[in-house]
Enzyme design. Sequence first.
Site, PDB file in Angstrom:
ATOM      1  N   HIS A 133       0.826  -1.209   0.000  1.00  0.00           N
ATOM      2  CA  HIS A 133       0.000   0.000   0.000  1.00  0.00           C
ATOM      3  C   HIS A 133       0.855   1.251   0.000  1.00  0.00           C
ATOM      4  O   HIS A 133       0.752   2.078   0.905  1.00  0.00           O
ATOM      5  CB  HIS A 133      -0.922   0.001   1.215  1.00  0.00           C
ATOM      6  CG  HIS A 133      -1.850  -1.168   1.259  1.00  0.00           C
ATOM      7  ND1 HIS A 133      -2.504  -1.569   2.393  1.00  0.00           N
ATOM      8  CD2 HIS A 133      -2.241  -2.040   0.290  1.00  0.00           C
ATOM      9  CE1 HIS A 133      -3.250  -2.634   2.133  1.00  0.00           C
ATOM     10  NE2 HIS A 133      -3.096  -2.941   0.862  1.00  0.00           N
TER      11      HIS A 133
ATOM     12  N   GLY B 156      -2.378   6.391  -6.627  1.00  0.00           N
ATOM     13  CA  GLY B 156      -2.045   6.398  -5.206  1.00  0.00           C
ATOM     14  C   GLY B 156      -1.110   7.524  -4.803  1.00  0.00           C
ATOM     15  O   GLY B 156      -1.055   7.879  -3.623  1.00  0.00           O
TER      16      GLY B 156
HETATM   17  C1  LIG Z   1      -0.470  -8.082  -3.375  1.00  0.00           C
HETATM   18  C2  LIG Z   1      -1.308  -6.853  -3.219  1.00  0.00           C
HETATM   19  C3  LIG Z   1      -2.570  -6.957  -2.667  1.00  0.00           C
HETATM   20  C4  LIG Z   1      -3.359  -5.818  -2.524  1.00  0.00           C
HETATM   21  N1  LIG Z   1      -4.602  -5.952  -1.988  1.00  0.00           N
HETATM   22  C5  LIG Z   1      -5.388  -4.865  -1.869  1.00  0.00           C
HETATM   23  C6  LIG Z   1      -6.713  -4.974  -1.362  1.00  0.00           C
HETATM   24  O1  LIG Z   1      -7.166  -6.055  -1.041  1.00  0.00           O
HETATM   25  N2  LIG Z   1      -7.450  -3.847  -1.260  1.00  0.00           N
HETATM   26  C7  LIG Z   1      -6.971  -2.616  -1.608  1.00  0.00           C
HETATM   27  O2  LIG Z   1      -7.681  -1.624  -1.470  1.00  0.00           O
HETATM   28  N3  LIG Z   1      -5.713  -2.489  -2.086  1.00  0.00           N
HETATM   29  C8  LIG Z   1      -4.922  -3.568  -2.238  1.00  0.00           C
HETATM   30  N4  LIG Z   1      -3.662  -3.444  -2.726  1.00  0.00           N
HETATM   31  C9  LIG Z   1      -3.175  -2.092  -3.042  1.00  0.00           C
HETATM   32  C10 LIG Z   1      -3.704  -1.613  -4.379  1.00  0.00           C
HETATM   33  O3  LIG Z   1      -3.474  -2.611  -5.358  1.00  0.00           O
HETATM   34  C11 LIG Z   1      -2.972  -0.328  -4.764  1.00  0.00           C
HETATM   35  O4  LIG Z   1      -3.077   0.606  -3.711  1.00  0.00           O
HETATM   36  C12 LIG Z   1      -3.587   0.279  -6.017  1.00  0.00           C
HETATM   37  O5  LIG Z   1      -3.595  -0.648  -7.081  1.00  0.00           O
HETATM   38  C13 LIG Z   1      -2.767   1.476  -6.435  1.00  0.00           C
HETATM   39  O6  LIG Z   1      -3.402   2.042  -7.540  1.00  0.00           O
HETATM   40  P1  LIG Z   1      -2.577   2.981  -8.507  1.00  0.00           P
HETATM   41  O7  LIG Z   1      -3.527   3.443  -9.556  1.00  0.00           O
HETATM   42  O8  LIG Z   1      -1.865   4.008  -7.689  1.00  0.00           O
HETATM   43  O9  LIG Z   1      -1.432   2.088  -9.161  1.00  0.00           O
HETATM   44  P2  LIG Z   1      -1.485   0.679  -9.914  1.00  0.00           P
HETATM   45  O10 LIG Z   1      -2.764  -0.044  -9.674  1.00  0.00           O
HETATM   46  O11 LIG Z   1      -0.197   0.008  -9.557  1.00  0.00           O
HETATM   47  O12 LIG Z   1      -1.485   1.091 -11.453  1.00  0.00           O
HETATM   48  C14 LIG Z   1      -0.367   1.704 -12.064  1.00  0.00           C
HETATM   49  C15 LIG Z   1      -0.247   1.185 -13.482  1.00  0.00           C
HETATM   50  O13 LIG Z   1       0.651   2.012 -14.234  1.00  0.00           O
HETATM   51  C16 LIG Z   1       1.538   1.193 -14.948  1.00  0.00           C
HETATM   52  N5  LIG Z   1       2.790   2.000 -15.174  1.00  0.00           N
HETATM   53  C17 LIG Z   1       3.726   2.332 -14.258  1.00  0.00           C
HETATM   54  N6  LIG Z   1       4.689   3.100 -14.839  1.00  0.00           N
HETATM   55  C18 LIG Z   1       4.333   3.240 -16.139  1.00  0.00           C
HETATM   56  C19 LIG Z   1       4.936   3.918 -17.264  1.00  0.00           C
HETATM   57  N7  LIG Z   1       6.082   4.611 -17.160  1.00  0.00           N
HETATM   58  N8  LIG Z   1       4.304   3.856 -18.456  1.00  0.00           N
HETATM   59  C20 LIG Z   1       3.117   3.171 -18.567  1.00  0.00           C
HETATM   60  N9  LIG Z   1       2.513   2.513 -17.546  1.00  0.00           N
HETATM   61  C21 LIG Z   1       3.123   2.543 -16.350  1.00  0.00           C
HETATM   62  C22 LIG Z   1       1.739  -0.038 -14.085  1.00  0.00           C
HETATM   63  O14 LIG Z   1       2.187  -1.118 -14.854  1.00  0.00           O
HETATM   64  C23 LIG Z   1       0.320  -0.238 -13.547  1.00  0.00           C
HETATM   65  O15 LIG Z   1      -0.469  -0.982 -14.434  1.00  0.00           O
HETATM   66  C24 LIG Z   1      -2.861  -4.558  -2.914  1.00  0.00           C
HETATM   67  C25 LIG Z   1      -1.584  -4.453  -3.470  1.00  0.00           C
HETATM   68  C26 LIG Z   1      -0.814  -5.586  -3.637  1.00  0.00           C
HETATM   69  C27 LIG Z   1       0.559  -5.443  -4.243  1.00  0.00           C
END
Ligand SMILES: Cc1cc2nc3c(=O)[nH]c(=O)nc-3n(C[C@H](O)[C@H](O)[C@H](O)COP(=O)(O)OP(=O)(O)OC[C@H]3O[C@@H](n4cnc5c(N)ncnc54)[C@H](O)[C@@H]3O)c2cc1C
Length: 290
Positions: A218, A251
């Site tokens: 997280h 995030g």
């Molecule tokens: C094992 C695990 C279990 C989890 N379980 C839960 C849960 O049960 N409940 C909950 O609320 N949260 C959970 N989380 C946390 C949650 O997944 C994250 O907080 C959330 O996905 C973050 O969202 P985000 O949009 O910030 O990033 P992400 O979902 O990580 O999305 C970012 C995306 O951008 C892409 N990216 C990165 N850099 C680049 C670039 N330069 N060019 C193009 N694309 C790029 C990545 O590949 C990814 O697809 C869990 C996390 C993990 C690792």
Amino acid sequence: MWEESTALFFKKSGKYTSKGIIFSGGVLGTVKLLLKFKKSSLPKLSNKIGNMVRTNSEALMPVTAMDKKTDYSKGVAIGSILHIGEHSHLGPVRYSKGSGIWRLMMLSRVEGKSFIIRIYKIFADFITHPIKNLNTIFVDDWAKRTQVLLFMQTLDSTLKFKERLFGLGMKTKLEAGKAPTPFIPETQSIAEKYAKKINGKPMMPNNEALFGIPTTAHILSGSCMGANVNKGVIDKNNHVFGYENMLVCDGSMISANPGVNPSLTITALTERAISLIPHANTFENNYNIS
Ligand SMILES: Cc1cc2nc3c(=O)[nH]c(=O)nc-3n(C[C@H](O)[C@H](O)[C@H](O)COP(=O)(O)OP(=O)(O)OC[C@H]3O[C@@H](n4cnc5c(N)ncnc54)[C@H](O)[C@@H]3O)c2cc1C
């Protein structure tokens, strides 16, 4: 989200053809890109990029049951939360059957200030509880037999992300509060008590057991919301200070530790930001379809 190669192309050619950009690469993707762009094509970005990076100060505590009939894999992934203190709570996490890759990342749950002490405790545990240790390694279905306890806290400590020399990724520095640790005092006794109750074996990720490096699923912040460019990277509607039509929706926008799983908060704030973009709610307006 810009692919890095695309971004480099834009930088070289000096041509910006997009009417708007939404960064949504997660903390590790977006912050890395913004730190890079601050030094090159987007110098007006806030100096706060990479600041106030935090987690839920969490601990992942798998406990593998010895009883072969146990099945923790059915039901909602996280269906309940137990409040165990002013700042802490515990969520039992279920993984669907067959999700066994985690077992390769786990070692006995130990504490200790140094690598030597911890490795000694891991060996001592193996010798004193050989059957339980072997059972956790050769368990038929890790997800079925293992209850993962997710401990989370609202207590905050923050890190600062900086670009490494020559653009070789990012490095971190403690910014405020106590340094994150995998050895949160309450967690060891919770894991041990639970293991006793279910006749199980408490485990921890091997990077924690061996190297004392805490795990987080997280990670949050780094392009925080703020009142102005001196206090944050984006405004309350997710728009990047200093540039038009540029948003951060992931995030990295979160500017506090909610102390709970963050993805619904990330989704809600993103939906709100997008709903505030004029005409963004109609497919026809976006794609010029009549
Ligand atoms: C094992 C695990 C279990 C989890 N379980 C839960 C849960 O049960 N409940 C909950 O609320 N949260 C959970 N989380 C946390 C949650 O997944 C994250 O907080 C959330 O996905 C973050 O969202 P985000 O949009 O910030 O990033 P992400 O979902 O990580 O999305 C970012 C995306 O951008 C892409 N990216 C990165 N850099 C680049 C670039 N330069 N060019 C193009 N694309 C790029 C990545 O590949 C990814 O697809 C869990 C996390 C993990 C690792």
